[in-house]
Design a protein around this motif. Sequence first.
Motif, mmCIF file in Angstrom:
data_model
loop_
_atom_site.group_PDB
_atom_site.id
_atom_site.type_symbol
_atom_site.label_atom_id
_atom_site.label_comp_id
_atom_site.label_asym_id
_atom_site.label_seq_id
_atom_site.Cartn_x
_atom_site.Cartn_y
_atom_site.Cartn_z
ATOM 1 N N GLY A 54 0.809 -1.214 0.000
ATOM 2 C CA GLY A 54 0.000 0.000 0.000
ATOM 3 C C GLY A 54 0.840 1.261 0.000
ATOM 4 N N ARG A 55 1.925 1.251 0.770
ATOM 5 C CA ARG A 55 2.807 2.420 0.777
ATOM 6 C C ARG A 55 3.498 2.610 -0.568
ATOM 7 N N LEU A 56 3.850 1.509 -1.217
ATOM 8 C CA LEU A 56 4.510 1.608 -2.519
ATOM 9 C C LEU A 56 3.595 2.214 -3.576
ATOM 10 N N ILE A 57 2.334 1.864 -3.548
ATOM 11 C CA ILE A 57 1.399 2.377 -4.562
ATOM 12 C C ILE A 57 0.630 3.595 -4.047
ATOM 13 N N VAL A 83 -3.228 -4.704 -7.720
ATOM 14 C CA VAL A 83 -4.345 -4.792 -8.663
ATOM 15 C C VAL A 83 -5.666 -4.871 -7.905
ATOM 16 N N TRP A 84 -5.670 -5.530 -6.737
ATOM 17 C CA TRP A 84 -6.898 -5.660 -5.954
ATOM 18 C C TRP A 84 -7.495 -4.297 -5.622
ATOM 19 N N THR A 85 -6.645 -3.329 -5.254
ATOM 20 C CA THR A 85 -7.170 -2.008 -4.905
ATOM 21 C C THR A 85 -7.915 -1.381 -6.083
ATOM 22 N N PHE A 123 -17.650 0.344 3.121
ATOM 23 C CA PHE A 123 -16.243 -0.040 3.066
ATOM 24 C C PHE A 123 -15.452 1.037 2.332
ATOM 25 N N ASN A 124 -14.438 1.580 3.015
ATOM 26 C CA ASN A 124 -13.606 2.635 2.454
ATOM 27 C C ASN A 124 -12.159 2.184 2.389
ATOM 28 N N ARG A 125 -11.405 2.830 1.515
ATOM 29 C CA ARG A 125 -9.991 2.504 1.346
ATOM 30 C C ARG A 125 -9.260 2.610 2.683
#
Length: 697
Positions: free
Chosen positions: A91-94, A148-150, A419-421
């Motif tokens: 998550g931090r990378l993207i 990709v899931w995000t 549901f939020n990021r």
Amino acid sequence: MKEFLTILAIAFGMVLSLPAAAQLFLSICFSFFYLLLLYSGWRKKKIEFHSIYWQGILLFTVFIYQFLKEKSPCFYFVLTKSAATFAAMVGRLIQKPISMRITYSGLDLFLLFFMAGMCACLLFENKWKKAVLYFLSLLAAWGIYLAVWTVLAENSLTLGLHYLEPLTGPLDYRTLLLLLFLGIYSIWEKQAFSAARFRRQWKRERLLPVCLALGLLLFLGTHSQSPTAGGAAKIVFWDTGIDFQLPDKERYGLNQVGMFGVLPQYLLRKGYACQIVPSLERDSLEGAAVLVVINPMRVPDQEELLRIHQFVEAGGSVLLAGDHTGHEEIRKPINQILQPVEMELNFDSAVPFQSLWGGEYNRRGKITTGISDSQVQMVVGASLNLPVNAAPIVITRGGYSDRGELTNSQDGYLGDMQFNRGEQIGDLILAAQASYGKGKFLLFGDTSLFQNMVMAYSHPFIDNIFADLSRGDQRKEKEMTEPKNKSAFQADCVIDAHHLEAVFKDKSSDSIDGLIVNIMRAGMFPYINEKESLTELCERNKELKLIVLLEPAVALTEAERKALHDFVYSGGHIILCADYKSPAAARSLAAEFGFTFLKIPLGRVAPDKNKKMAFWDACPILYQGKDPKESSEVMSLMEIWGYSVMASKKMGDGKIYVLADAQFLRNKNLESLETYREGNVQWLDELFTEMGKEGRK
């Protein structure tokens, strides 16, 4: 190809099977693939030992992994933190926050393919160098999937991915991860098993028997029995201002039936000695085995905290239950009590993607032995944050953690319930326990299963919880005394669901919460029966006064029919709700007692002699082909336009009541949250009260 099929089958099992079915699935894999390989080798006059060895060790390794994940809190903690850490790194990378645990992150699949490669390295020579590249490839594919899931999750409706949810679950795209891993593995398989040299040091004739023997011992060791209570344990309820009222005859409507008053009365009926105290004084916990703290409204002072902790250290047990988004009340007091074991209620709502959790529970520990999903009865609560030594009891898969909102005090600090990021998805822990000294703390993030109306469903879980918590040490068992007070429930009633009766559990207009409350008002405790046959119930429960059958869809056995006749002749009572549209099994049971239905819909009308009452969808009833008013064997209780629609038949010391309206006992015709039919409620109360007074012989 056999090796490829093996790992594919296990992978699909990890993606599609429920957690509780994992061991069964692995057992099937063991049996099927060994038989397949042995048969193949016998047909070719050649036994492929290297393939059998690889599959045997892989399946055994996966079995050990599943065993440790289910049984070892430390191992589960490490897995959870590993999945969360890797997801957060991606998550931090993207630059998009990701919060996942074991299930949705795909950690199970990653470890499966990793174990498959390692097993090959153990069995074949010169594979370790390529194993490093294989591992890095798996790790890269895992990271790509999470990234990709995000994108897929944020655009699921646009891409039409919600149409896949019946097959995969909401926002569950691990099938994509499986395809990525299979592509990498297919390359690895060709290199690992083509022209590979089998390590000679493996004792081929001994390896498999040892693995299978260890697997069998582990499987037998995982079997556990439900806890059983010993003695009349003393249970103390700490009342900090919560609602301990029972359903009474002065208030109607499902929002007027109290919250937790049934729990101590039910435990009294089970032989426990219960006491409700407003404060924890020096002698409040003397001789007690369990302290119950539900939705505490204040933080205990230092003396009370010290007494609680000393009580647990000496061998007592504390049951704590809170609800979602608690702040100064509920959450802060509970977390203060649990400081020694570092368990916490999170400031969130654990929300299922579906309307209820359904089959998403992963149940662990002795207290969940023999408990079905419908008996857990946890809905929207708070998720738990656990230390390494705390053992999860109930874990849910298909849901998310909705953060609380401190500015929303008027709605109990609820978040947006969407549901939020960055919010955690999957693997929410709703119940857990931790040892402290000689005793233990047991924490629930939801109070639903302890609430008045719900206990008709959750009573087996309640039995297990208090049987386990009240075991205590020998010193405490000697101090336990017989209950001094009598329970408000002096008889039992069973609402049968074993024969696929339409017993809904969603508080909708078609559910039976109103029936449950009416039975409680009359001094009987209602049990929803899902598992036992009527024969077993009648033989086991001598306090049973009433059996309610709501359109049974499965025919009763001959033994059950005989048990019902004996039950009525000994003084019991039966209520059968059915009409001409009901399943054949319901109509057949009515005919067993001489009743049939006319195909004449009478609709929603009041009976002729009681205009305060109302039927929902009645039809005429006959006894031996005649109107019950014309028979001396039965009594017509109510008529509509001259047609009998309700009748009773005396048999020995008991009676059977047949209501020719399958909807009569539903919420819509008795009580719902805001409305109620006072005439129906009062008539049922008179009927149930009379039944509760009469004893069985």
